[in-house]
Each structure stands twice: as structure tokens, then as C-alpha cells.
Design an enzyme around this catalytic site. Structure first.
Site, PDB file in Angstrom:
ATOM      1  NE  ARG A  67      22.910  47.356  32.326  1.00 24.20           N
ATOM      2  CZ  ARG A  67      21.609  47.094  32.628  1.00 24.20           C
ATOM      3  NH1 ARG A  67      20.980  46.099  32.025  1.00 24.20           N
ATOM      4  NH2 ARG A  67      20.963  47.802  33.521  1.00 24.20           N
ATOM      5  CE1 TYR A 120      46.725  38.506  25.611  1.00 25.17           C
ATOM      6  CE2 TYR A 120      44.849  37.933  26.986  1.00 25.17           C
ATOM      7  CZ  TYR A 120      45.863  38.809  26.642  1.00 25.17           C
ATOM      8  OH  TYR A 120      45.998  39.978  27.330  1.00 25.17           O
ATOM      9  CG  ASP A 175      41.581  35.020  20.245  1.00 24.96           C
ATOM     10  OD1 ASP A 175      41.717  35.926  19.396  1.00 24.96           O
ATOM     11  OD2 ASP A 175      41.871  35.161  21.443  1.00 24.96           O
ATOM     12  CE  LYS A 187      45.631  43.051  22.352  1.00 24.48           C
ATOM     13  NZ  LYS A 187      45.469  41.655  22.641  1.00 24.48           N
TER      14      LYS A 187
HETATM   15  C1  LIG Z   1      44.913  40.839  23.720  1.00 25.32           C
HETATM   16  C2  LIG Z   1      44.318  39.519  23.403  1.00 25.32           C
HETATM   17  C3  LIG Z   1      43.205  39.042  24.107  1.00 25.32           C
HETATM   18  C4  LIG Z   1      42.589  39.805  25.253  1.00 25.32           C
HETATM   19  O1  LIG Z   1      42.058  41.007  24.837  1.00 25.32           O
HETATM   20  P1  LIG Z   1      41.926  42.333  25.755  1.00 25.32           P
HETATM   21  O2  LIG Z   1      41.296  43.302  24.831  1.00 25.32           O
HETATM   22  O3  LIG Z   1      43.305  42.695  26.194  1.00 25.32           O
HETATM   23  O4  LIG Z   1      41.064  41.951  26.921  1.00 25.32           O
HETATM   24  C5  LIG Z   1      42.658  37.825  23.723  1.00 25.32           C
HETATM   25  N1  LIG Z   1      43.206  37.105  22.729  1.00 25.32           N
HETATM   26  C6  LIG Z   1      44.297  37.529  22.049  1.00 25.32           C
HETATM   27  C7  LIG Z   1      44.851  36.683  20.961  1.00 25.32           C
HETATM   28  C8  LIG Z   1      44.890  38.742  22.370  1.00 25.32           C
HETATM   29  O5  LIG Z   1      45.968  39.148  21.695  1.00 25.32           O
END
Ligand SMILES: *Cc1c(COP(=O)(O)O)cnc(C)c1O
Length: 384
Positions: A51, A103, A175, A200
Site C-alpha cells: 500500500r 468531467y 485535468d 483513457k
Molecule cells: C474519465 C475521466 C475522469 C474520471 O476518471 P475515471 O478513471 O473514470 O475515474 C476524469 N476526468 C476526465 C476528463 C475523464 O475523461
């Protein structure tokens, strides 16, 4: 070992992953071990419990810190877990400015969970840095933005907002999920923190969830390591390995995503059944100049207007190669209907205010042969 002077593709393959010292394996082993043998009291090989630290995770974190140009990176079980880790920097009474069109899971986390702890949030159209300036309060600790936004692909000038933040001693987080560090490097533009859903483009194969926070200051390194150990929402060694493997082809994939994205955007822009295409690479995009300045490519995320939900559904039912589904950034082309899928949690009025119409369709263009993608979209548009 790789150094900062090495190019992006070189670092994506080598940073954090020298050949295994024990066997020479060119891939970092998946260290499926919760605990590590210790030699004597207080003496170990740098690992005691997974962890807190795990060798596969260390390799991925070193790699992602290098790609974003940060000084530390910490990975978590999902993108949302990474955002939650950033939130732990805040205290009761603190104020956060968040982009108005980020998001959907981000405001859900902030409003439904984090606000219970006496932390306040303002949602601001960060495309206008002056609006950010006006929203800053003495208690503002963090400005969290996303550029381009989902699904309308509006940009925020990262450098301009970073300047506003730094004048007032506020940290700025970006982000960077939609562009990946290959096309957009927020830290070079002044951001203090970068986060991704590695689910992604970084992982890139739609086969695992994950998130990362990249920091630029010694206290980021210390804080997020402590958050991993104390809250436990870490990425598993196996999924760390998947991301390590995915990232090795990031440069190649992003080049192809970008080339295909441009072609699909141009095709839709010239199609008689489509009234509007939202893509920063089109000269008609209102922030095309900013896109050229701030990003080194335009990527493969775009949305377009079919005119009605009936039209959108006709198209989505007819596509054969494009897959109707949520998520983005994988090698396969994914197509979705924001109003009923990713943005269904908003009221109809809120969607209308943001410009997310019932006829809007979003595509994450994959890396298939472009001719096949255009043919599929062309035949599907025949249904409208
Ligand atoms: C998918 C996404 C998230 C969240 O991510 P997860 O891996 O689904 O928890 C946050 N910001 C953006 C821009 C995203 O496309």
C-alpha cells in the site's frame, strides 16, 4: 537511465524502467507481493508493504512524472480517486474554483461528498481568466480546470489562468486527460498539478481504470505518498503494468489519433447533415489560435450536431465499426450521446445552458484505418 534531455517517445519507453537488475528482463515485472522480507529491524530493500510502495507502481510513477515534466507522480485506482487525493490537500473553510464544464464526476464528488466537510466550490467559465480572477477569495486554495472541455471542446488558456492563480498564491490543477502529455504540457505553462484518468489515452486500450496526480513541489511528493499509504486507493501492480505497457506506444498512438481526428472532423464539417462540428483543429473553432499555441496537436476528441435526438439515435443505431459506449482514448473508436449518457445527471436546463443539445454526438476517434471509419460514418449518416 533516461534523462530529461531525451525526447518524449524515448522517455515513454525507458523512463522509470531500466532492465530488471536481477534478470535483465526488459519489462518491469509485476510485483504481486503485498509484503517484502526484511533483513533485520529497520532494514529492508526500500519496500515493506505494497500500500505504501510497490516496485511496479514506482516504475509507472517515475515514467508519468517524466512525461508530464513534473517532479513526482502518484497513481490511484481511478481518475476519480486521483481527484479525491487532490482534495485531501484542502481543509474545512477552504474554497475551490472549478471549471464550469469539467468531467461530470468531478462536480458530483465536490458537491455531493466533499462539500459535507465544509469546503466550498464555485463553478466558473475558465475560458475567461478574468472570471477566475474575480472568483478568487482569500480562502481560495485551488483552481481546477479541464481543457479542452467535454463534449464541446472549449479551451482554457492555461498560462493566463496560472498567472492569475500565482498572483494570489493559489495552486492550479489541470485535468489533462483529453490531450495526454504528448499534446499538452500544463506544467510548462505554469500549472502546479496535473491529473489524468489513465483509463483513457495513457493506458489507451480500454482495459483498465486508473488515475494519476503529477506534482511539481516537494510537498506534493510527500502529501500524495502519504495519501496513498493512508487512504489506500492505490493502483494495483497489474494495472500499473498495463499502463506502463500502454504508455510505451503513446507517441505513436497520439499521432494516429490526431491524424484520424482531423480527417473525421473535416469529413463531418463538410457533410450536409451536420450543422456544427466542435474540434479545436478546425479553423472555425472560436479558440483555434489558442489551440495552436497551447497544444502540439488537436487530438481525437470531437462532437457534432445532428439536429435532434431522433437523428442522433438513427446515426448511433446504424454505426457498425464505431462502438456506442462511454469512455474515450482507447484504440477503438467510441461514439456516444452526451445528453443521455455522460451528461444525463444534469437537468435539461443545465444542459441547455452549457450548449449540450439532444442532437449532439461525441466521438473519440480511434486508430483504425481512416477509410473504414469514414465509410462507417458516411453510411450511418444516411439514416438521418
Ligand atoms: C474519465 C475521466 C475522469 C474520471 O476518471 P475515471 O478513471 O473514470 O475515474 C476524469 N476526468 C476526465 C476528463 C475523464 O475523461
Amino acid at each position: 537511465m533516461t534523462e530529461r534531455k531525451h525526447g518524449f517517445a524515448t522517455r515513454s519507453i525507458h523512463a522509470g524502467q531500466p532492465a530488471d537488475p536481477l534478470t535483465g528482463a526488459v519489462n518491469v515485472p509485476i510485483y504481486l507481493s503485498s509484503t517484502f522480507a526484511q533483513e533485520e529491524i529497520g532494514k529492508n530493500k526500500g519496500y515493506d508493504y505494497s500500500r505504501a510502495e510497490n516496485p511496479t507502481r514506482d516504475a509507472l510513477e517515475a515514467n508519468l512524472a517524466s512525461l508530464e515534466g513534473g517532479t513526482s507522480a502518484h497513481v490511484f485506482g481511478s481518475g476519480m480517486a486521483a481527484i479525491m487525493a487532490m482534495v485531501t490537500m484542502l481543509r474545512t473553510g477552504d474554497h475551490v474554483i472549478c471549471g464550469a464544464n469539467v468531467y461530470g464526476g468531478t462536480p458530483r464528488l465536490f458537491n455531493e461528498i466533499v462539500s459535507r466537510y465544509g469546503i466550498e466550490f464555485s463553478y466558473v467559465d475558465t475560458a475567461d481568466p478574468e472570471k477566475v480572477r474575480r472568483a478568487i477569495r482569500p480562502t481560495t486554495r485551488l483552481v481546477h480546470i479541464e481543457t479542452p472541455t467535454n463534449p464541446l471542446m472549449m479551451l482554457t488558456d492555461i498560462r493566463a489562468v496560472a498567472d492569475v492563480c500565482h498572483e494570489r498564491g493559489v495552486e492550479m490543477a489541470v485535468d489533462n486527460t483529453f490531450m495526454s502529455p504528448y499534446f499538452q504540457r500544463p506544467i510548462e505553462l505554469g500549472a502546479d498539478l496535473v491529473m489524468h484518468s489513465t483509463t483513457k489515452f495513457l493506458n489507451g486500450h480500454s482495459d483498465g481504470l486508473g488515475g494519476v496526480v503529477v506534482g511539481t513541489k516537494p510537498e506534493h511528493k510527500e502529501t500524495f505518498a502519504f495519501v496513498q499509504k493512508s487512504t489506500g486507493g492505490i493502483l494495483s501492480p497489474f494495472e500499473c503494468w498495463l499502463v506502463l505497457r500502454g504508455v510505451k506506444t503513446l507517441a505513436l498512438r497520439m499521432e494516429r489519433h490526431d491524424a484520424n481526428g482531423r480527417r473525421v472532423a473535416e469529413f463531418l464539417d463538410g457533410h450536409s447533415k451536420i450543422s456544427k462540428v466542435h474540434y479545436p483543429g478546425l479553423a472555425s473553432h472560436p479558440q483555434h489560435e489558442l489551440a495552436k499555441r497551447q497544444m502540439s496537436g488537436f487530438g481525437s476528441m470531437l462532437s457534432f450536431e445532428t439536429g435532434s435526438q431522433t437523428n442522433a439515435n438513427a446515426l448511433l443505431k446504424r454505426v457498425k465499426l464505431c462502438t456506442l459506449g462511454e469512455s474515450l482514448g482507447g484504440v477503438e473508436t467510441l461514439i456516444s450521446h452526451p445528453a443521455s449518457m455522460t451528461h444525463a445527471f444534469l437537468s435539461a436546463e443545465e444542459r441547455a445552458r452549457l450548449g449540450i443539445t439532444d442532437g449532439l454526438v461525441r466521438i473519440s476517434v480511434g486508430i483504425e484505418d481512416i477509410g473504414d471509419l469514414l465509410e462507417d460514418l458516411d453510411q450511418a449518416l444516411g439514416a438521418i
